[in-house]
Design an enzyme around this catalytic site. Structure first.
Site, PDB file in Angstrom:
ATOM      1  CB  CYS A 204      -0.892   0.007   1.231  1.00 31.79           C
ATOM      2  SG  CYS A 204      -2.126  -1.303   1.218  1.00 31.79           S
ATOM      3  CB  CYS A 207       2.335   0.634   4.534  1.00 35.46           C
ATOM      4  SG  CYS A 207       0.955   1.136   5.571  1.00 35.46           S
ATOM      5  CB  CYS A 232       0.185  -7.586   5.500  1.00 35.92           C
ATOM      6  SG  CYS A 232       0.245  -8.844   4.231  1.00 35.92           S
TER       7      CYS A 232
HETATM    8 FE1  SF4 Z   1      -2.296  -1.424   3.524  1.00 32.01          FE
HETATM    9 FE2  SF4 Z   1      -1.702  -2.752   5.776  1.00 32.01          FE
HETATM   10 FE3  SF4 Z   1      -0.827  -0.240   5.369  1.00 32.01          FE
HETATM   11 FE4  SF4 Z   1      -3.409  -0.724   5.830  1.00 32.01          FE
HETATM   12  S1  SF4 Z   1      -1.668  -1.044   7.244  1.00 32.01           S
HETATM   13  S2  SF4 Z   1      -2.615   0.668   4.306  1.00 32.01           S
HETATM   14  S3  SF4 Z   1      -3.667  -2.644   4.697  1.00 32.01           S
HETATM   15  S4  SF4 Z   1      -0.238  -2.107   4.224  1.00 32.01           S
END
Ligand code: SF4
Length: 238
Positions: A204, A207, A232
């Site tokens: 993402c 992140c 994750c």
């Molecule tokens: Fe994506 Fe996990 Fe970051 Fe949420 S915490 S934006 S699901 S990588």
């Protein structure tokens, strides 16, 4: 249980999986370098033999970088394939963001894991509820959390229905990063443009950051956390 498959090549493992599981096996793709290699292999194998057409799915977390959507379209066009696209449950996302804010993942590991669970793990449960096996692009050298994985392994996972045994197939598990990129270049496979900006591992947008020379290839993923926490939950057995 599947030790005899450890000596097969990536292509041989994929062919074995398609012959054995037919439409009950899916490729999980986030369109990183390893995933596009697997899509190219799947596409070629299904054209050259009578194996079942491969199923490919992706999870759109709602926070992906534009470059990931771009490569999805390029892959779709080049290989003339359809993906199954899964989204998180909108109500869960609404409740989470209303309660903890848009950038909750930076506030604590627990909130980061909550976001990954709602946006990634829950949609994955829906996918795995209806298959017997899944193919992933994991490689052992990617991180300390992946050093022990096998080419084919059985895992007990919680799906939407119950605890379920799923076969996980990792055709590239013993590949190096160089092998991945040699394959991409030789076969002119479309890849995520962020890879050319020092993003070896892409998730993402909020992140993932680029890495500096000499940093670990997953250093840009949840860079504020320690290496043993950098997953994750998609690849966590339960
Ligand atoms: Fe994506 Fe996990 Fe970051 Fe949420 S915490 S934006 S699901 S990588």
């Amino acid at each position: 249980m599947y030790e005899e498959l450890e000596n097969l090549s990536a292509e041989e493992i994929i062919k074995w999986a398609l012959e054995k599981f037919k439409d009950r096996v899916v490729l999980a793709s986030s369109f990183g370098a390893e995933d596009v290699v697997l899509i190219d292999m799947l596409s070629k194998i299904s054209q050259q033999s009578t194996v079942h057409s491969p199923r490919i799915f992706t999870i759109d977390t709602g926070r992906l970088p534009q470059e990931t959507y771009d490569v999805m379209d390029r892959i779709k066009e080049k290989y003339n394939i359809k993906f199954e696209v899964y989204f998180p449950d909108y109500k869960q996302v609404e409740d989470m963001v209303s309660q903890y804010g848009f950038n909750l993942f930076y506030k604590s590991i627990e909130l980061r894991q909550l976001c990954c669970r709602i946006r990634k793990v829950e949609p994955l449960k829906r996918v795995l509820s209806n298959v017997d096996a899944w193919i992933c692009g994991l490689r052992r050298e990617q991180s300390v959390t992946r050093a022990e994985i096998k080419k084919v392994e059985s895992e007990l996972r919680t799906t939407n229905y119950e605890k379920q045994t799923i076969i996980k197939i990792n055709p590239l598990v013993d590949w190096t990063e160089k092998q991945v990129w040699d394959y991409i270049r030789k076969n002119e496979v479309p890849y995520n443009a962020l890879h050319d900006k020092n993003y070896p591992s892409i998730g993402c947008a909020p992140c993932t950051r680029s890495i500096k020379p000499g940093e670990d290839i997953r250093a840009g993923r949840w860079w504020w956390e320690t290496p043993d926490k950098k997953e994750c939950g998609l690849h966590k057995k339960s």
